[in-house]
Scaffold this motif. Structure first.
Motif, PDB file in Angstrom:
ATOM      1  N   VAL A 268       0.973  -4.057   1.674  1.00 11.09           N
ATOM      2  CA  VAL A 268       0.011  -5.034   1.183  1.00 11.09           C
ATOM      3  C   VAL A 268      -0.254  -6.029   2.309  1.00 11.09           C
TER       4      VAL A 268
ATOM      5  N   LEU B 189      -6.935  -1.334   4.398  1.00 17.29           N
ATOM      6  CA  LEU B 189      -6.140  -2.467   3.936  1.00 17.29           C
ATOM      7  C   LEU B 189      -6.371  -3.685   4.820  1.00 17.29           C
TER       8      LEU B 189
ATOM      9  N   TYR C 173       1.909   9.458  -6.260  1.00 12.57           N
ATOM     10  CA  TYR C 173       0.800   8.612  -6.699  1.00 12.57           C
ATOM     11  C   TYR C 173      -0.045   9.327  -7.764  1.00 12.57           C
TER      12      TYR C 173
ATOM     13  N   TYR D 141      -4.050  -2.180  -1.510  1.00  7.58           N
ATOM     14  CA  TYR D 141      -2.798  -1.612  -1.011  1.00  7.58           C
ATOM     15  C   TYR D 141      -3.100  -0.349  -0.220  1.00  7.58           C
TER      16      TYR D 141
ATOM     17  N   LEU E 125      -5.813   1.361  -4.269  1.00  4.57           N
ATOM     18  CA  LEU E 125      -4.720   1.810  -3.420  1.00  4.57           C
ATOM     19  C   LEU E 125      -5.194   3.027  -2.630  1.00  4.57           C
TER      20      LEU E 125
ATOM     21  N   LEU F 208       3.748  -2.262  -9.793  1.00  3.38           N
ATOM     22  CA  LEU F 208       3.417  -1.070  -9.020  1.00  3.38           C
ATOM     23  C   LEU F 208       4.685  -0.319  -8.619  1.00  3.38           C
TER      24      LEU F 208
ATOM     25  N   TYR G 288      -4.757   6.152   0.131  1.00  2.21           N
ATOM     26  CA  TYR G 288      -3.803   7.006   0.829  1.00  2.21           C
ATOM     27  C   TYR G 288      -4.546   8.141   1.500  1.00  2.21           C
TER      28      TYR G 288
ATOM     29  N   VAL H 141      -5.120   1.392 -11.697  1.00  6.67           N
ATOM     30  CA  VAL H 141      -5.100   1.705 -10.272  1.00  6.67           C
ATOM     31  C   VAL H 141      -6.184   2.718  -9.925  1.00  6.67           C
TER      32      VAL H 141
ATOM     33  N   VAL I  92       4.254   1.962   0.538  1.00  4.62           N
ATOM     34  CA  VAL I  92       3.117   1.113   0.176  1.00  4.62           C
ATOM     35  C   VAL I  92       3.182  -0.223   0.906  1.00  4.62           C
TER      36      VAL I  92
END
Length: 345
Positions: A242, A92, A61, A99, A49, A257, A51, A77, A240
């Motif tokens: 996907v 992504l 997170y 994610y 994931l 999640l 960010y 994660v 978030v």
């Protein structure tokens, strides 16, 4: 470029930063080693994931990671720290991560350009921006309309902070043609502090430093009362996404999640400043005045972070409208971007 990009680990090492909250912040790497993210192997396969590494964006997170909420829900994660929300979204779309957690403006822009992404959970409900004057202009610029004939600093023309400024000016019925915009990038804080410009869009801890120097806050997007007054309500921020084609195969994982992040949002409301700082990787807080920054997080916490991860469609629509007014989006129609079926499943 997202609203996270301006201050993401790129604050220059100035005199101000060495003696304040920002001291040493520029040493943060653009990508912190991923090994920091996984506390232990969880039941499921590892998911990545990404960010933007902006501290306030990442609190939910990091709390989910450090407090074991991901693991509790069977997830391993790996948080991937990118330099800006746009980079996280690119990772992504390019299949480098599973994610991406970004500000909504980044997701909307990618979606409008044809990216097949679905946004399914929210962890931030206000923009991380405040429009503040320079210390020198504080006595003369007391309203948005007073910015006519003045120079306003933004990270870059066409960026989210620029679009939000244009929206605020339009709502105040100010003549935007009479407002000059200076693109300052990462030097925005220092230019404001030295009164090289009259006003600018800043984040924390820059806002705290400017207020200490005598600046006037015209609009604080990190304050719920100001958000309702100037934006019409909450303003969907971090969330978030996907890849759309993978929703069905990842649905169980996505539900887990959202539950982990929901637990983290509940937990962080009970944490004090020291505990919130402790949740962040040391690489992110090296050189910070952690006591003061912890107080800043605690002060904004209840306003910035929602109580649930459920998508607020009216709040999302406000973001789209600011992008339209700012000329970054042709239409505020964002139907198809959000998937509201995951939360609560």
């Amino acid at each position: 470029m997202s609203c996270c990009d301006e201050t993401t680990a790129r604050v220059p090492s100035t005199d101000v930063s060495r003696r304040s909250v920002l001291k040493g912040a520029s040493v943060i790497a653009s990508v912190i080693p991923a090994a920091r993210s996984g506390d232990a192997a969880a039941q499921g396969r590892r998911i990545k994931l990404a960010y933007c590494s902006q501290l306030l964006c990442g609190v939910p997170y990091e709390v989910a990671r450090s407090s074991g909420h991901f693991k509790k829900h069977g997830l391993d994660v790996e948080l991937v720290y990118t330099r800006g929300g746009s980079a996280a979204m690119a990772a992504l779309v390019g299949n480098a991560v599973d994610y991406a957690a970004t500000s909504l403006d980044v997701a909307i822009t990618a979606f409008a350009k044809g990216a097949n992404v679905k946004r399914f959970a929210v962890t931030g409900r206000l923009p991380l921006f405040a429009l503040a004057t320079s210390p020198k202009a504080a006595g003369q610029v007391k309203s948005l309309n007073a910015l006519e004939g003045r120079t306003v600093a933004v990270s870059g023309l066409g960026n989210a902070d620029h679009a939000l400024t244009l929206y605020l000016l339009a709502q105040a019925k100010a003549d935007t043609k009479k407002v000059k915009f200076a693109t300052m990038g990462v030097n925005l804080l220092e230019a404001l502090r030295q009164s090289q410009v009259d006003a600018g869009m800043v984040q924390e801890p820059a806002l705290t430093l400017l207020q200490r120097a005598g600046s006037r806050v015209l609009v604080n997007g990190m304050d719920l009362a100001d958000a309702h007054r100037y934006l019409g309500g909450t303003y969907e921020f971090m969330g978030v996404a996907v890849r759309g084609k993978e929703v069905e195969e990842r649905k169980t994982e996505m539900v887990a999640l959202t539950r982990a992040l929901a637990d983290a949002l509940k937990a962080l409301r009970l944490m004090n400043g020291s505990e919130l700082i402790a949740a962040l990787p040391k690489e992110m807080t090296t050189g910070l005045d952690t006591k003061e920054f912890g107080e800043i997080i605690a002060r904004h916490r209840d306003a910035l972070y929602p109580e649930t991860v459920s998508i607020d469609l009216p709040a999302a629509q406000r973001v789209a409208q600011t992008l339209v007014v700012g000329g970054l989006l042709k239409s505020n129609d964002i139907s198809g971007l959000h998937d509201t079926t995951i939360v609560g499943s």
